[in-house]
Design a protein around this motif. Structure first.
Motif, PDB file in Angstrom:
ATOM      1  N   MET A 196     -11.508  54.875  23.345  1.00 18.58           N
ATOM      2  CA  MET A 196     -11.122  55.680  24.512  1.00 18.58           C
ATOM      3  C   MET A 196      -9.942  56.600  24.188  1.00 18.58           C
ATOM      4  N   THR A 197      -9.168  56.250  23.178  1.00 18.18           N
ATOM      5  CA  THR A 197      -8.023  57.099  22.812  1.00 18.18           C
ATOM      6  C   THR A 197      -8.420  58.085  21.711  1.00 18.18           C
ATOM      7  N   GLY A 198      -9.723  58.108  21.389  1.00 15.10           N
ATOM      8  CA  GLY A 198     -10.177  59.041  20.352  1.00 15.10           C
ATOM      9  C   GLY A 198      -9.706  58.636  18.987  1.00 15.10           C
ATOM     10  N   GLY A 199      -9.646  57.369  18.750  1.00 13.32           N
ATOM     11  CA  GLY A 199      -9.102  56.877  17.489  1.00 13.32           C
ATOM     12  C   GLY A 199      -9.928  57.271  16.282  1.00 13.32           C
ATOM     13  N   GLU A 200      -9.283  57.337  15.153  1.00 14.87           N
ATOM     14  CA  GLU A 200      -9.966  57.624  13.889  1.00 14.87           C
ATOM     15  C   GLU A 200      -9.322  56.758  12.816  1.00 14.87           C
ATOM     16  N   MET A 201     -10.097  56.323  11.870  1.00 15.78           N
ATOM     17  CA  MET A 201      -9.568  55.434  10.848  1.00 15.78           C
ATOM     18  C   MET A 201     -10.228  55.754   9.517  1.00 15.78           C
ATOM     19  N   ARG A 202      -9.390  55.978   8.513  1.00 22.17           N
ATOM     20  CA  ARG A 202      -9.916  56.409   7.205  1.00 22.17           C
ATOM     21  C   ARG A 202      -9.036  55.793   6.127  1.00 22.17           C
ATOM     22  N   LEU A 203      -9.686  55.461   5.004  1.00 22.23           N
ATOM     23  CA  LEU A 203      -8.956  54.895   3.867  1.00 22.23           C
ATOM     24  C   LEU A 203      -9.146  55.818   2.670  1.00 22.23           C
ATOM     25  N   LEU A 204      -8.037  56.253   2.092  1.00 25.46           N
ATOM     26  CA  LEU A 204      -8.089  57.090   0.891  1.00 25.46           C
ATOM     27  C   LEU A 204      -7.651  56.237  -0.297  1.00 25.46           C
ATOM     28  N   MET A 205      -8.417  56.302  -1.391  1.00 25.60           N
ATOM     29  CA  MET A 205      -8.114  55.437  -2.541  1.00 25.60           C
ATOM     30  C   MET A 205      -8.210  56.217  -3.846  1.00 25.60           C
ATOM     31  N   SER A 206      -7.435  55.718  -4.836  1.00 25.56           N
ATOM     32  CA  SER A 206      -7.581  56.256  -6.192  1.00 25.56           C
ATOM     33  C   SER A 206      -8.911  55.762  -6.741  1.00 25.56           C
ATOM     34  N   PRO A 207      -9.510  56.565  -7.665  1.00 24.04           N
ATOM     35  CA  PRO A 207     -10.763  56.081  -8.277  1.00 24.04           C
ATOM     36  C   PRO A 207     -10.508  54.766  -9.010  1.00 24.04           C
ATOM     37  N   GLY A 208     -11.358  53.792  -8.780  1.00 22.24           N
ATOM     38  CA  GLY A 208     -11.240  52.505  -9.461  1.00 22.24           C
ATOM     39  C   GLY A 208     -10.223  51.568  -8.836  1.00 22.24           C
ATOM     40  N   SER A 209      -9.723  51.931  -7.653  1.00 23.49           N
ATOM     41  CA  SER A 209      -8.737  51.064  -6.998  1.00 23.49           C
ATOM     42  C   SER A 209      -9.369  49.706  -6.642  1.00 23.49           C
ATOM     43  N   PRO A 210      -8.669  48.604  -6.913  1.00 23.52           N
ATOM     44  CA  PRO A 210      -9.216  47.285  -6.549  1.00 23.52           C
ATOM     45  C   PRO A 210      -9.286  47.069  -5.044  1.00 23.52           C
ATOM     46  N   VAL A 211      -8.628  47.947  -4.286  1.00 25.34           N
ATOM     47  CA  VAL A 211      -8.652  47.794  -2.820  1.00 25.34           C
ATOM     48  C   VAL A 211     -10.076  47.987  -2.297  1.00 25.34           C
ATOM     49  N   GLU A 212     -10.807  48.901  -2.923  1.00 32.61           N
ATOM     50  CA  GLU A 212     -12.127  49.255  -2.389  1.00 32.61           C
ATOM     51  C   GLU A 212     -13.075  48.051  -2.282  1.00 32.61           C
ATOM     52  N   PRO A 213     -13.283  47.322  -3.392  1.00 36.48           N
ATOM     53  CA  PRO A 213     -14.218  46.184  -3.249  1.00 36.48           C
ATOM     54  C   PRO A 213     -13.716  45.131  -2.277  1.00 36.48           C
ATOM     55  N   VAL A 214     -12.378  44.990  -2.198  1.00 37.01           N
ATOM     56  CA  VAL A 214     -11.839  43.986  -1.268  1.00 37.01           C
ATOM     57  C   VAL A 214     -12.146  44.380   0.165  1.00 37.01           C
ATOM     58  N   VAL A 215     -11.851  45.661   0.489  1.00 40.51           N
ATOM     59  CA  VAL A 215     -12.077  46.128   1.866  1.00 40.51           C
ATOM     60  C   VAL A 215     -13.569  46.093   2.202  1.00 40.51           C
ATOM     61  N   VAL A 216     -14.383  46.515   1.222  1.00 36.47           N
ATOM     62  CA  VAL A 216     -15.839  46.516   1.466  1.00 36.47           C
ATOM     63  C   VAL A 216     -16.326  45.093   1.766  1.00 36.47           C
ATOM     64  N   SER A 217     -15.854  44.136   0.974  1.00 37.08           N
ATOM     65  CA  SER A 217     -16.266  42.748   1.184  1.00 37.08           C
ATOM     66  C   SER A 217     -15.834  42.252   2.552  1.00 37.08           C
ATOM     67  N   LYS A 218     -14.589  42.580   2.883  1.00 38.56           N
ATOM     68  CA  LYS A 218     -14.071  42.107   4.176  1.00 38.56           C
ATOM     69  C   LYS A 218     -14.833  42.738   5.334  1.00 38.56           C
ATOM     70  N   LEU A 219     -15.136  44.038   5.187  1.00 37.64           N
ATOM     71  CA  LEU A 219     -15.880  44.710   6.257  1.00 37.64           C
ATOM     72  C   LEU A 219     -17.274  44.108   6.418  1.00 37.64           C
ATOM     73  N   LYS A 220     -17.884  43.825   5.274  1.00 34.76           N
ATOM     74  CA  LYS A 220     -19.221  43.224   5.333  1.00 34.76           C
ATOM     75  C   LYS A 220     -19.156  41.859   5.994  1.00 34.76           C
ATOM     76  N   ALA A 221     -18.064  41.146   5.699  1.00 33.03           N
ATOM     77  CA  ALA A 221     -17.888  39.833   6.327  1.00 33.03           C
ATOM     78  C   ALA A 221     -17.727  39.970   7.834  1.00 33.03           C
ATOM     79  N   LEU A 222     -17.164  41.130   8.253  1.00 36.55           N
ATOM     80  CA  LEU A 222     -17.003  41.386   9.691  1.00 36.55           C
ATOM     81  C   LEU A 222     -18.285  41.952  10.307  1.00 36.55           C
ATOM     82  N   GLY A 223     -19.296  42.144   9.450  1.00 28.40           N
ATOM     83  CA  GLY A 223     -20.579  42.641   9.949  1.00 28.40           C
ATOM     84  C   GLY A 223     -20.696  44.139   9.957  1.00 28.40           C
ATOM     85  N   ASN A 224     -19.855  44.823   9.197  1.00 27.99           N
ATOM     86  CA  ASN A 224     -19.897  46.292   9.165  1.00 27.99           C
ATOM     87  C   ASN A 224     -20.309  46.796   7.785  1.00 27.99           C
TER      88      ASN A 224
END
Lengths: 424, 230
Positions: free
Chosen positions: A245-273
């Motif tokens: 309702m507040t027009g929210g937006e959410m984005r993650l910017l990462m360096s190529p090969g950042s270990p954050v990416e697989p972690v976030v992807v796994s967590k999101l998948k665990a959340l059903g996304n």
């Protein structure tokens, strides 16, 4: 190899002697070629500058080439997970956006929906689970901005240009009064509506008084303000950031090969996304457009260069005609045909190189003058350096013109019958 | 005596006309090291064509041409250029000096010809030696436009001598000079034969021809030895 070296040196020495002996002709050749080479240099310089400007704007709005971008679903669980995962990391920055109204208390903003000031996006609306309806109240001295909370320094991925003031300092402890960095559109808006007052964000614990610390160019036409995530969350629960309702937006910017990416992807998948991740490839995306642009301009420059080649060819043929006896004599003293051709080519190549040097110098000087005269009013030309690619293109154009213009005279010189000296 | 040049049955036919014309008809000639030979004949008798064949400017249609014992009548142009550089020195009626170069640079032209590379210092030494041989080393830095005809022809001779040729080919080298200057030029050419260089002189001048070791008459393409003078 040694024989080649001797011939190369011989052709250079004799070529230089020929140029020195026929300065006026060399000058005429250079004049006819100058415009052609200059056209190539200017086109290449223009294309390089335009390409850099285009890519610079794309880098500001989309990120450097190679940056991994993940667009996140608007959910509270995702927001909390993301904030916790990227906290303190420099290889990944989360950007979370909400709407904020800064200015006179209790009034509607002059630009509902954080519209650019010169656009009307309709009246301010209030939305709930049932639907949306026009917000009550009257417009006052307040500006609505897109408030983007950052978990770290995003300029590593999107090189915002500082216009004035300073950028957010992530090394210090978060302030109770959030520090904001405005983009140009927001800065212009606050120039018109100067009301030092409160910032209202839907769902915040209180309306706080923000501090404007700087202005950046982020390539966005919409009024936008950047704030540290940890300063904003002092007042605003992360659950509100995920509120559609507040027009929210959410984005993650990462360096190529950042270990954050697989972690976030796994967590999101665990959340059903299922996250959407892509790599910024601005150069590749623009390649087609740039290639077409270059092709058109180089075709025009090539035509001008051809006229220059015709000039050097004309002068070259006339010169060979005058030097028939010299070439026949050189053959008589043992000079091979290939070296005679080499002498003529060396002369035209040296002429081409001299012309290229003159054209590059003229183009660089011209760019400097243009930058000094109109650099302030044309951002594309401010602080612009003469692109080295244009220099290379000029040298190549000079050499190509030298080869094309000298080829036929060289053949003719190599074919002069040696008996010419006997019959003279 | 080493035989430098041995021509036998050299024939050259001028084609491309309604009727082919025989310019050289079975010419035979030998030239040894240090020998001087004069070739005399009327205009159009084929003297210059013979010199062109000997100097590898042109190829004979028939016959044998041996240089230093090697058959070279059918030599490809690349090897011919190399032999012109290593074996022959040419002097022409017109001096063919390049006006924009100094005397030394004109002489050096024969060294900067793509047939081997000499460092600048060695080039300079050899150029000055060649100019000294013809007595005009003091004119090394002068340009042809500032020289007399005799001086210009001596620069041309120095250019022919600078690579230590085995044979000097001179095509009417005194034709554009007065008698006295012409004599000086012939002196310079004969001086080269004393160092072992062969000399073939094409001339109309009986006096100059008489100074050569042998005289050959070329009449309608046929070469005959007139008399052994020395």
């Amino acid at each position: 190899m040694r024989r080649l070296s001797g011939r190369f040196r011989s052709s250079l020495i004799i070529g230089l002697q020929g140029i020195r002996a026929r300065k006026l002709r060399t000058l005429l050749s250079m004049i006819s070629l100058f415009l052609g080479v200059l056209a190539v240099v200017v086109v290449q310089a223009g294309a390089s500058i335009a390409e850099r400007a285009l890519l610079a704007d794309l880098e500001i709005t989309q990120g450097y080439d190679g940056t991994r971008v993940m667009d996140m679903p608007m959910e509270q669980a995702s927001t909390d997970m993301l904030a916790a995962t990227v906290h303190g990391r420099s290889d990944a920055v989360a950007m979370m956006g909400v709407s904020g109204i800064v200015g006179e208390p209790g009034v509607l903003p002059v630009n509902p929906g954080a519209a650019p000031l010169d656009q009307d996006w309709g009246p301010a609306m209030v939305c709930n689970d049932v639907g949306c309806e026009p917000a009550p109240g009257v417009k006052g001295q307040a500006v609505e901005v897109r408030l983007t909370a950052l978990s770290g320094d995003v300029r590593k991925f999107r090189p915002f240009r500082t216009v004035t003031g300073q950028w957010l300092d992530f090394s210090k402890v978060p302030a109770m009064s959030p520090k904001l960095v405005l983009n140009r559109a927001a800065a212009d808006a606050f120039n018109q509506y100067r009301v030092p007052a409160e910032m209202r964000v839907g769902g915040a614990a209180a309306n706080v008084t923000p501090q404007f610390v700087g202005v950046v160019d982020d390539g966005d036409m919409q009024p936008r303000a950047y704030v540290r995530l940890d300063e904003l969350t002092t007042w605003l629960p992360t659950s509100r950031m995920a509120d559609p309702m507040t027009g929210g937006e959410m984005r993650l910017l990462m360096s190529p090969g950042s270990p954050v990416e697989p972690v976030v992807v796994s967590k999101l998948k665990a959340l059903g996304n299922e996250p959407y991740v892509y790599t910024v490839e601005s150069r590749k995306d623009q390649e087609k457009q740039l290639t077409l642009m270059r092709l058109v301009f180089f075709s025009m420059a090539g035509l001008v260069l051809l006229i220059g080649v015709a000039g050097i060819l004309n002068v070259g043929l006339a010169t060979v005609g005058e030097r028939v006896e010299e070439f026949a004599l050189r053959r008589a003293v043992g000079t091979p045909r290939s070296l005679l051709a080499g002498i003529v080519l060396a002369e035209t190549l040296l002429t081409g190189l001299l012309t290229a040097a003159a054209a590059i110098g003229a183009a660089a000087a011209g760019l400097k003058v243009v930058t000094m005269l109109v650099g302030n009013s044309q951002p594309i030309l401010s602080d612009v350096q003469f692109p080295w690619e244009a220099g290379i293109a000029g040298i190549i154009a000079g050499l190509v013109a030298g080869v094309l213009g000298g080829f036929i005279p060289a053949l003719r010189a190599a074919g002069i019958p040696i008996a010419t000296v006997m019959r003279a | 005596m080493t035989t430098l040049i041995a021509l036998d049955g050299i024939t050259k036919v001028l084609k491309g006309q309604e009727q082919p014309r025989t310019i050289l008809d079975g010419v035979g000639l030998t030239v040894d090291a240090g020998q001087s030979v004069a070739i005399v004949g009327r205009s159009g008798s084929g003297k210059s064509t013979l010199l062109s064949v000997i100097g590898l400017f042109d190829r004979p249609d028939q016959g044998s041409y041996q240089l230093d014992g090697q058959e070279i009548a059918r030599l490809p142009e690349r090897r011919a250029a190399k032999l012109r550089s290593s074996h022959f020195g040419f002097v022409f009626q017109r001096f063919f000096l390049l006006k924009h170069l100094t005397a030394a640079q004109n002489v050096a032209m024969a060294l900067v010809n793509g047939q081997g590379w000499l460092p600048r210092r060695q080039r300079r030494t050899r150029v000055l030696e060649a100019l000294d041989q013809v007595g005009i080393a003091h004119l090394a830095k002068s340009r042809p436009t500032k020289m007399s005809g005799g001086e210009q022809q001596r620069v041309a001779i120095a250019r022919a001598l600078v690579r230590d040729p085995k044979v000097l080919l001179a095509d009417e080298p005194t034709g554009a000079l007065d008698t006295e200057t012409g004599t000086l030029v012939i002196d310079a050419l004969l001086a080269a034969t004393e160092r072992g260089c062969g000399l073939i002189l094409v001339t109309h001048d009986r006096d100059h021809a008489a100074r050569m070791g042998r005289i050959h008459d070329l009449v309608d393409g046929v070469l005959t030895e007139r008399v052994a003078v020395r």
